[in-house]
Design an enzyme around this catalytic site. Structure first.
Site, PDB file in Angstrom:
ATOM      1  N   HIS A  15       0.877  -1.354  -0.080  1.00 32.15           N
ATOM      2  CA  HIS A  15       0.102  -0.095  -0.080  1.00 32.15           C
ATOM      3  C   HIS A  15       0.990   1.147   0.044  1.00 32.15           C
ATOM      4  CE1 HIS A  15      -0.239   0.756   4.580  1.00 32.15           C
ATOM      5  NE2 HIS A  15       0.818   0.366   4.269  1.00 32.15           N
ATOM      6  N   CYS A  34       5.905   6.094   4.474  1.00 31.66           N
ATOM      7  CA  CYS A  34       4.637   5.198   3.757  1.00 31.66           C
ATOM      8  C   CYS A  34       4.229   5.897   2.696  1.00 31.66           C
ATOM      9  CB  CYS A  34       3.754   5.211   5.163  1.00 31.66           C
ATOM     10  SG  CYS A  34       4.315   4.178   6.523  1.00 31.66           S
ATOM     11  N   HIS A  40       4.956  -0.097  -0.274  1.00 41.38           N
ATOM     12  CA  HIS A  40       5.666  -0.978   0.369  1.00 41.38           C
ATOM     13  C   HIS A  40       4.570  -1.833   1.038  1.00 41.38           C
ATOM     14  CE1 HIS A  40       3.817   1.973   3.229  1.00 41.38           C
ATOM     15  NE2 HIS A  40       3.777   1.177   4.161  1.00 41.38           N
ATOM     16  N   HIS A  42       3.361  -5.062   3.844  1.00 43.27           N
ATOM     17  CA  HIS A  42       3.151  -5.490   5.155  1.00 43.27           C
ATOM     18  C   HIS A  42       2.731  -7.151   5.257  1.00 43.27           C
ATOM     19  CE1 HIS A  42       3.762  -1.923   7.273  1.00 43.27           C
ATOM     20  NE2 HIS A  42       2.926  -1.252   6.330  1.00 43.27           N
ATOM     21  N   ASP A  80      -4.958 -10.582   0.029  1.00 42.16           N
ATOM     22  CA  ASP A  80      -3.345 -11.224   0.079  1.00 42.16           C
ATOM     23  C   ASP A  80      -2.925 -11.042  -1.364  1.00 42.16           C
ATOM     24  OD1 ASP A  80      -1.500 -12.933   1.236  1.00 42.16           O
ATOM     25  OD2 ASP A  80      -2.290 -14.612   0.237  1.00 42.16           O
ATOM     26  N   HIS A  81      -1.577 -10.495  -1.287  1.00 40.71           N
ATOM     27  CA  HIS A  81      -0.879 -10.540  -2.502  1.00 40.71           C
ATOM     28  C   HIS A  81      -1.490  -9.356  -3.282  1.00 40.71           C
ATOM     29  CE1 HIS A  81       1.433 -13.801  -0.665  1.00 40.71           C
ATOM     30  NE2 HIS A  81       2.269 -13.579  -1.399  1.00 40.71           N
ATOM     31  N   GLU A 129      -0.423  -4.652  12.091  1.00 36.67           N
ATOM     32  CA  GLU A 129       0.224  -4.144  10.631  1.00 36.67           C
ATOM     33  C   GLU A 129       1.838  -4.597  10.939  1.00 36.67           C
ATOM     34  OE1 GLU A 129      -0.157  -0.269   8.161  1.00 36.67           O
ATOM     35  OE2 GLU A 129       1.215   0.305   9.900  1.00 36.67           O
TER      36      GLU A 129
END
Length: 140
Positions: A15, A34, A40, A42, A80-81, A129
């Protein structure tokens, strides 16, 4: 007697925290690293908890297999991904979507799950996070 059952899950997402209507400098001042234009990621850890009365016939508050499938179908498949800003409509910041902060992600997760949980049960989402940074949302 009320009991809480919980299911832990995880997903990996990228994100970028920024507002399209702000200058790069203002975004950088507010969101720091960020605000990386290349995004980037998480490794999010998620705990979903359902609280309610124990069903006397089954002994369950909620069947954990049903909860696990619900999390997989509604959350893991969607997040996810994925690049949250580009792949998840709620976070399309270029078109007025929410900034994908942990706070907003937790609320979106709660909103995706709530319609599938019985009205007489409480729902809480805890989203990590990082191992040290997490948020909790219970619909209030």
């Amino acid at each position: 007697m009320k009991v809480t059952v919980s299911r832990k899950a995880h997903f990996n997402s990228a994100h970028r925290l920024y507002r399209a209507d702000w200058s790069f400098e203002k975004n950088d001042a507010v969101f720091g690293k960020c605000n990386n234009a290349n995004f980037h990621g998480h490794n999010y850890e998620l705990i979903v908890s359902v609280t309610g009365e124990i069903n006397q016939e089954t002994g369950y508050v909620m069947d954990v297999k049903i909860l696990a499938d619900l999390i997989k179908d509604q959350i893991e498949e969607a997040f996810d991904h994925k690049n949250l800003n580009l792949d998840v409509p709620e976070f399309d910041t270029e078109n007025g979507g929410l900034i994908p902060t942990a706070e907003h992600i937790a609320v979106v997760i709660w909103n995706k799950l709530r319609p599938h949980i019985a009205d007489n049960k409480d729902l809480e989402v805890v989203l990590y996070e990082t191992p040290r940074n997490f948020v909790t949302y219970n619909g209030q």
